[in-house]
Structure formats: structure tokens, C-alpha cells
Design a protein around this motif. Structure first.
Motif, short mmCIF file in Angstrom:
data_model
loop_
_atom_site.label_atom_id
_atom_site.label_comp_id
_atom_site.label_asym_id
_atom_site.label_seq_id
_atom_site.Cartn_x
_atom_site.Cartn_y
_atom_site.Cartn_z
N UNK A 294 4.01 11.52 3.77
CA UNK A 294 3.11 10.50 3.26
C UNK A 294 1.80 11.15 2.81
N UNK A 295 1.47 11.02 1.54
CA UNK A 295 0.25 11.60 0.99
C UNK A 295 0.10 13.07 1.35
N UNK B 152 -4.48 -13.55 -8.77
CA UNK B 152 -4.67 -12.10 -8.73
C UNK B 152 -3.39 -11.37 -9.08
N UNK C 227 -8.92 9.90 -0.23
CA UNK C 227 -7.72 9.09 0.01
C UNK C 227 -7.24 9.27 1.45
N UNK C 228 -7.21 10.52 1.91
CA UNK C 228 -6.77 10.82 3.27
C UNK C 228 -7.72 10.25 4.32
N UNK D 9 0.84 -1.20 0.00
CA UNK D 9 0.00 0.00 0.00
C UNK D 9 0.87 1.25 0.00
N UNK D 10 1.98 1.19 0.72
CA UNK D 10 2.88 2.34 0.73
C UNK D 10 3.61 2.51 -0.59
N UNK E 247 -7.13 6.57 4.65
CA UNK E 247 -5.96 6.32 5.49
C UNK E 247 -6.31 6.51 6.96
N UNK F 36 -8.40 3.47 8.30
CA UNK F 36 -7.82 2.13 8.43
C UNK F 36 -6.74 2.05 9.51
N UNK G 131 -4.32 -15.65 -4.46
CA UNK G 131 -3.31 -14.58 -4.48
C UNK G 131 -2.48 -14.66 -5.76
N UNK H 42 0.96 4.32 -2.50
CA UNK H 42 0.73 5.70 -2.06
C UNK H 42 1.91 6.60 -2.41
N UNK I 162 -6.11 -7.31 -1.34
CA UNK I 162 -6.22 -8.76 -1.47
C UNK I 162 -5.48 -9.49 -0.36
#
Lengths: 441, 337
Positions: free
Chosen positions: B156-157, B13, A138-139, A49-50, A142, A145, B10, A53, A211
């Protein structure tokens, strides 16, 4: 594929059920840096995920400015608002997870929202308000979660190995953050600057994260007997602050966050202090992340061994040392290297360690909401600290502001040390609240 | 689900996602390679009555520097006989035989260069830019150049952008690479703050004075700069990306207006520096660009669209209606005699 397979016999029979702290590794195995399969799975989720991102973060300014002809300052102005939303959503995500006793689906929604955003960004390229909306979603994803995920990590690990579990997770998380930008630039290079391809590849990584979460992360079983189940109400989510020790940890986190100098400020001071080539600026966060990655697990293990409160406090003394490095007349290379290593060490000693410190103090059935509260408190404190530091800079100039911040850190750490001393030590004293819900105590 | 089943799902996918990722990347790479042949014109940066710009037309000349006589602009359908050059520029400006082209230098390092061009648009000097290019300006005499970039967004973001602006004297090679180090005076007092940002330089005819945006603490100011004295003095609030008129009496800039799109909250205004009167330009659409003067009475500016920009023209006195000058174009630079 799991490090935990060193628990030879256990691994086979309990691999599918040992996701809660219900099954503890033998004392011998605990000496090795072994973590629950759930923690490794969550680490993998965070890693990919990072990548996803950070791929987008790396190219977003270029995409907005060069591709669409917008100025990101406008988005920067909204950034404060997004961060407030992100911080505010954390306890909500945590509370919903506690209330439904389903951490995994709540975290999953957060991951899925961010994944969808990766495809939505190029699709809304023509509309500035929609780009802002996608970034906000998106924020929020984050924010949603983070608390359930940290609760999952905590509930999947024994109380005396929380530091190790969070250390492993944060190291994997940071690995992904380091890999993201090179992947994005590689895609841009191959496609001669096709930004849409970067978004598509980023989406693929994000989906892979969802997944792995769906397939390999297990919802921990909080208690075996339905009789001990109690309904989690909104009031409980706040009352958790009265849990022995937890309130103190929250107060310390808030206090210390108020005197934390943000990394962007330290980079700014570093640029002024050292005559650094502009091309090297992007490497400053990279250096910090590398130090964080390498030190996250060692500091987590130190926390388990010598007390996570101590390591958390020591982390703030390390930040104090980073401030002093910038104030001392050191040669350029030493100032850069010293600041980056110390800043990375600060994050390694405080980020996962704070979660590892706070988590076992909160009852298992309130843990996600409780961790959300700590995170929000910390975010609020840092916002206050940033405003205070800016005001000090305006009033007294950068060097005096930095000296004042160092002094503030020293005083706050002293106060926090006094506060934490009155708390029962977690690694040695088995804590009543958590064990009551563990079922095997 | 058994462990084998989960691993199978997995694996499948992974194959699908990898196929999507690789397939799309290869498709995009193919798309970029197609249709590269096209005759390229050599621009003449000494030739007046021309408008130079970054062409954003979706063809092989996309993001290339193009030129058009001013008389050939503003056709009703928006088609034109633009002369597309070999040179790729993301942000461009030119005056009096000197060009400034901000271009991608190294896609792997994500590095950009400010390239100084001679009158035939040949590179004469390269300077590495800090961050992502945003604005470029050449002084009316062609000796001084300035560029602004966005730096940051490292968290981050995060979108914590700050700007960085550099001024270069092309005669001596003297580079002032961070205007934030200039002494800032606000309301007559020396002002310092960690969050000072400077962007969008526009030069006066004497090539020492200039105007720029100074921002701090959520406010933006139009500031007058002095290169020799290294000072910036605020003269007006809520004004960004100034552009000085050819006679030096007025400044066109974007002003933050309430009740507009929060991500692009600006409209174009013109300030008369002698009378201090502020006039809104008769284009009510939100814009995000540093305007350029077509002549003494007309400002031109880019309005972003669907992955492309169009250049529009409006009268500086607030009268009339906007007209489309160039379709598929950004970074317009008008060459004068």
C-alpha cells in the motif's frame, strides 16, 4: 443501505445517535453479522480511499520510469524514511484526536492531505524533490488518519463485537485495494496512457472518501456527563501502557512483529522456489489480498467468539505454516496457492484482530493514542524483523534464514501465549475502564 | 443535517466528481487520438554514424523511435530533421544491425515486452518483461541483448522497488532471465543476500564479458560479469548504470554524490579501468540515465525535464562544457561502423 437495519425498531430511532458503544444491539441481533452505521461509513471511506491510493500505486513505477525517465530506486531509498515518518505520526494523530476529543476532523485532515496529493503529483512532474515531498505528505496523511479512524471503529462498536467491526472494515478496505489497479489500467487503456487522467480519477475517488467521512461518520459521544470528563495530557498517552492488559498486548504485538517475515520476502522466496513467469509476479499480492478480504470477517467473528488473543496468536501460527509451505518439497501450484492463502489468512487473523484485541483494553478517552502506539510498536518490530531476516539470509542463505524465522515465530508465539494468559479475558469480563466511560454500563 | 440532506449532498457531489473524472478521461482520450497522421521513416540499424532515440517531442511522434545522422545533431536551437518511425519504444538500444525495443504490450494487463528488432527495425522475437522497463543494451557485435526492469511496489503506497535484469543470446535464444542468480563475488568472497539487485548491463566486445551494477545492503558496485561462467565480480564501489567505451578501456557511470538532490543524487563519472582513476564529467547537473558513447572521447546522456528528456554530450576526460545534442529525446543509441 445499512446492514444494521435488521434491528428494526432501534434502527429508526437510534440510527443517528447509536454511533458510540452507548447503545448495544439486542442479544438476538448480535448473533448476526451486524455492525454500527459508523463502521459501515468508515468502511466505505476506506474502500473508496483505497481505490484512489491503489490506482496511484499501480501506475507510479510506470509513471516515474516510463513517463518521467526517473529510476524509482532513488525513491525506494527514501521509502524507509517515509515509513518512519508514517509510523511516528500515528501516535501523534491519535493523541491529538484524544486530546481534542475529535477523531473525525483529525482523520479528515489525513484523508484530505492524501486527496490533495493526487492532484499535486502530476502538477509537480518536472521536479524530483517535489515528487518526493508529495509522496511523503501522502504517507504522513495516511499515518495521521489511521489511529483516529481505528478508534472511531472501536468506539462505535460494543466491546464484545470489536472483532466483527474491524473484520467488516478490513474486508471493505481490502475490496478497495483490489479494485484500484484495474480502474487505473482501464483509464490508461481508454486514454492511450494519459497518466494525468489516472491522477484526476484517483483524486475524484479520494474526494468521495472525504465527503463520505464528513457526511456519514459521527463523532462518538464518549460520556454523557461533563463531570467525568478529564483532560487528556501527553503523560496519559504514555501511561495508557499501564492500563490492565493493554501493556501486555503491546508487548506481544512488538515481540511477534520482530519475528514476522515480510510479505515481500515471502514473495521473493516463492519466486526462487517456483519457476514463475515474470508476468505473474503482480498477481502474488493480489492473491494474498483476496484471501485477506474473504477471511477478515470470519476471523473477526471467531475472535469475538473464542477470544481475540487466541485468534491473534493463531494468525502467527498460520504465518509459521506459510514458512513451512515454502520449505517443504511441494509441487509449484500447491506452494503458490498455499503460501498466498496462508499469508492472506495471517493478515486476516492479525491486522484488524490486533486492533479489536487492544482497543477495549484502553480507556475510551485515550483510545486513539493507544491504538497509534500499538501500530507504531508493530511497525518498529517489523522493521527490526526485516533487518534480522536480511542478516540471517546473508549469513546462512535463504532456506536456513526461513527455518530460523519459523523457529523464532514458534518461540515468540509461545512467549506471547504465556503473556496473554495472565490478562483478563475481554469478551467475558466487562472491563472497568471502558465501561466507566461508556455511560450505560 | 438531516439524512435526506446528507444523501442529497452526497448525490450532487457524486455527479460532480463523476463528471470531472469521466470528462477528464474522455478529454485525454481525445487528445491522444488527434494528429495521428504523419509519414513514418524506416530506420536502418546497419547504417553507421547515426543516432537513434525515443522521440519525446510533444507531437504525433511522441514515444516513437527516431533516427538522425550524427552530423545533424547539436543545432543551437535544438530543432532537427529527425526521421520518426512507426515503432513505439519506451526504452531503446541498438548496435550492429540489432535493435532492442522495450514497449507496452498490453495496457490492460500493464505488461511490457522486450522486442528484438532486425536491421530494418522489424520485430523478430518478443519476451515478456517482469515489471516496468528501465534499461536496454545491445552488445557491440549485435548478438547479445540485455534489459532491466523495476519489479514491485506492491504494498500500500509502498515504493519497495527491486530490479530484474535479463540477458538474451539472439543467436541461440538462450535467456538468462534473472542475473541475481549469478554467483556474486565481493572483495574476493562469495556474497549472498536477499536484497541483491542487478541492473544496467553494458557488453564488452567479446560478447561474453559485461559490466553491470550490483547493489546490496545500501551499497552499489560496478561488477564485471561473465555470461559463460555465470559470475559477477565487484571491481569498484558506488557506481551505477555503467557504459563501456568503444575501445573497452573506460566505463562511464553515475555515481552517488553527497550534497545533491536526494531523489536523484547522481553525477556522471568516467573510470579508467587500467589506471583506476575516476574523472568527473564536466556536467554538474544531477542525472539518472545509462550513458552512451558518441565516439571515443564523448559521452551522451539524458537529463529529464518537464515530461520530456533532452540528450546532452560532454567530453569523457572531464574537460570542456556540456552541449545540447538532441532536444526532446531519451534512450540515445549511437550506431558505429
Amino acid at each position: 443501505m445499512y446492514l444494521s437495519s435488521s434491528r428494526t425498531n432501534d434502527a429508526i430511532t437510534t440510527a443517528r445517535t447509536d454511533t458510540s458503544s452507548g447503545t448495544r444491539p439486542s442479544r438476538r441481533a448480535r448473533l448476526l453479522p451486524v455492525v454500527a452505521p459508523n463502521v459501515l461509513a468508515l468502511g466505505m471511506v476506506s474502500l473508496v480511499t483505497d481505490i484512489s491510493a491503489e490506482m496511484v500505486t499501480a501506475i507510479l513505477p510506470v509513471y516515474l520510469v516510463v513517463g518521467l525517465g526517473l529510476s524509482p530506486l532513488a525513491f525506494g531509498m527514501l521509502d524507509g524514511l517515509y515509513n518512519v515518518a508514517n509510523a511516528a505520526v500515528r501516535p501523534i494523530g491519535g493523541h491529538v484526536a484524544d486530546r481534542t476529543r475529535r477523531h473525525k476532523p483529525v482523520a479528515g485532515v489525513g484523508y484530505a492531505v492524501s486527496a490533495a496529493g493526487k492532484l499535486a503529483l502530476p502538477a509537480v512532474a518536472g521536479s524530483v524533490p517535489l515528487i518526493g515531498g508529495v509522496l511523503a505528505a501522502d504517507r504522513m496523511g495516511k499515518g495521521l488518519r489511521t489511529a483516529p479512524r481505528d478508534a472511531l471503529i472501536s468506539l462505535s462498536s460494543p466491546d464484545d463485537a470489536q472483532g466483527r467491526a474491524f473484520g467488516v472494515h478490513r474486508a471493505m478496505d481490502t475490496t478497495g485495494a483490489l479494485l484500484g489497479p484495474p480502474v487505473a489500467l482501464l483509464v490508461l487503456w481508454v486514454t492511450v496512457e494519459a497518466y494525468d487522467a489516472v491522477f484526476v480519477v484517483s483524486f475524484c475517488f479520494a474526494m468521495l472518501g472525504v465527503l463520505i467521512l464528513a457526511l456519514f461518520v459521527r463523532e462518538p459521544t464518549l460520556d454523557r456527563t461533563a463531570a467525568t470528563r478529564r483532560k487528556v495530557r501527553l503523560l496519559d498517552a504514555v501511561a495508557v501502557l499501564r492500563a490492565p492488559g493493554f501493556g501486555r498486548v503491546c508487548a506481544c504485538a512488538l515481540l511477534l512483529a520482530c519475528v514476522t517475515v515480510g510479505d515481500s520476502m515471502l514473495y521473493l522466496l516463492l519466486q526462487r522456489r517456483v519457476d514463475l513467469s515474470p508476468a505473474l509476479f503482480p498477481l502474488l499480492p493480489f492473491g494474498t489480498a483476496l484471501a485477506f478480504l474473504l477471511l477478515a470477517l470470519p476471523f473477526g467473528l471467531l475472535g469475538d467468539r473464542f477470544g481475540r488473543g487466541r485468534v491473534f496468536l493463531a494468525g502467527h501460527l498460520i504465518l509459521l505454516a506459510a514458512c513451512l509451505t515454502l520449505l517443504l518439497p511441494l509441487p509449484g501450484a500447491a506452494a503458490i496457492g498455499g503460501t498466498l492463502v496462508l499469508l492472506g489468512a495471517f493478515y486476516a487473523a492479525t491486522d484488524g484482530v490486533l486492533m479489536a484485541l487492544a482497543a477495549p483494553l484502553a480507556p475510551a478517552d485515550l483510545r486513539a493514542g493507544a491504538l497509534g502506539l500499538v501500530q507504531t510498536g508493530q511497525a518498529a518490530g517489523r522493521a527490526v524483523g526485516a533487518v534480522a531476516f536480511g542478516a540471517a539470509w546473508t549469513a546462512w542463505g535463504p532456506r536456513t534464514a526461513l527455518a530460523a524465522a519459523a523457529l523464532g515465530l514458534a518461540m515468540a508465539t509461545t512467549v506471547a501465549a504465556t503473556l496473554l494468559r495472565g490478562r483478563p479475558a475481554v469478551p467475558t469480563d466487562p472491563h472497568d475502564d471502558t465501561d466507566r466511560h461508556d455511560g450505560d454500563a | 443535517m438531516s439524512r435526506t440532506a446528507r444523501l442529497t449532498v452526497l448525490g450532487l457531489s457524486l455527479v460532480l466528481l463523476a463528471a470531472l473524472g469521466f470528462g477528464y478521461t474522455l478529454h485525454a482520450a481525445d487528445r491522444a487520438r488527434s494528429g495521428r497522421d504523419r509519414p513514418h521513416a524506416v530506420p536502418d540499424l546497419n547504417h553507421p554514424a547515426q543516432i537513434l532515440f525515443r522521440s519525446t517531442a510533444p507531437d504525433a511522434g511522441r514515444d516513437h523511435l527516431a533516427a538522425l545522422d550524427v552530423s545533424g545533431t547539436g543545432r543551437p536551437e535544438g530543432d532537427d530533421d529527425r526521421r520518426v518511425s512507426d515503432l513505439k519504444c519506451l526504452v531503446f538500444h541498438a548496435a550492429h544491425g540489432t535493435g532492442l525495443c522495450l514497449q507496452l504490450a498490453n495496457p490492460v494487463l500493464n505488461a511490457y515486452d522486450a522486442v528484438i528488432l532486425d536491421a530494418r527495425a522489424r520485430p523478430v522475437a518478443h519476451h515478456r518483461i517482469a515489471g516496468t522497463p528501465s534499461r536496454a543494451r545491445v552488445s557491440p557485435g549485435g548478438h547479445m541483448v540485455a534489459w532491466t526492469s523495476f519489479v514491485g511496489g506492491e504494498s500500500y503506497a509502498g515504493l519497495n522497488f527491486s530490479t530484474r535484469t535479463a540477458i538474451l543470446d539472439t543467436r541461440t535464444g538462450t535467456l538468462l532471465d534473472n542475473l541475481e542468480e549469478f554467483t556474486v563475488r565481493r572483495d574476493g568472497q562469495i556474497y549472498r543476500a536477499p536484497d541483491i539487485n542487478v541492473w544496467g548491463v553494458t557488453f564488452a566486445a567479446d560478447e561474453n564479458r559485461f559490466y553491470a551494477t550490483v547493489a546490496s545492503d545500501g551499497h552499489t558496485y560496478l561488477a564485471q560479469g561473465d555470461i559463460a561462467a555465470e559470475t559477477l565480480t565487484t571491481v569498484h564501489e558506488n557506481a551505477e548504470c555503467p557504459s563501456l567505451s568503444p575501445d573497452g578501456t573506460r566505463v562511464a557511470y553515475k555515481k552517488r554524490v553527497s550534497g545533491t538532490d536526494p531523489a536523484r543524487p547522481w553525477r556522471l563519472f568516467v573510470l579508467d579501468l587500467r589506471t583506476r582513476t575516476e574523472t568527473p564529467v564536466a556536467d554538474t547537473r544531477e542525472l539518472d540515465d545509462q550513458a552512451e558513447w558518441l565516439d571515443a572521447d564523448t559521452v551522451v546522456y539524458m537529463l529529464p525535464g518537464d515530461q520530456r528528456g533532452d540528450v546532452w554530450a560532454s567530453r569523457a576526460d572531464g574537460s570542456g562544457t556540456p552541449r545540447l545534442l538532441l532536444r526532446y529525446a531519451m534512450s540515445p543509441a549511437v550506431l558505429r561502423g
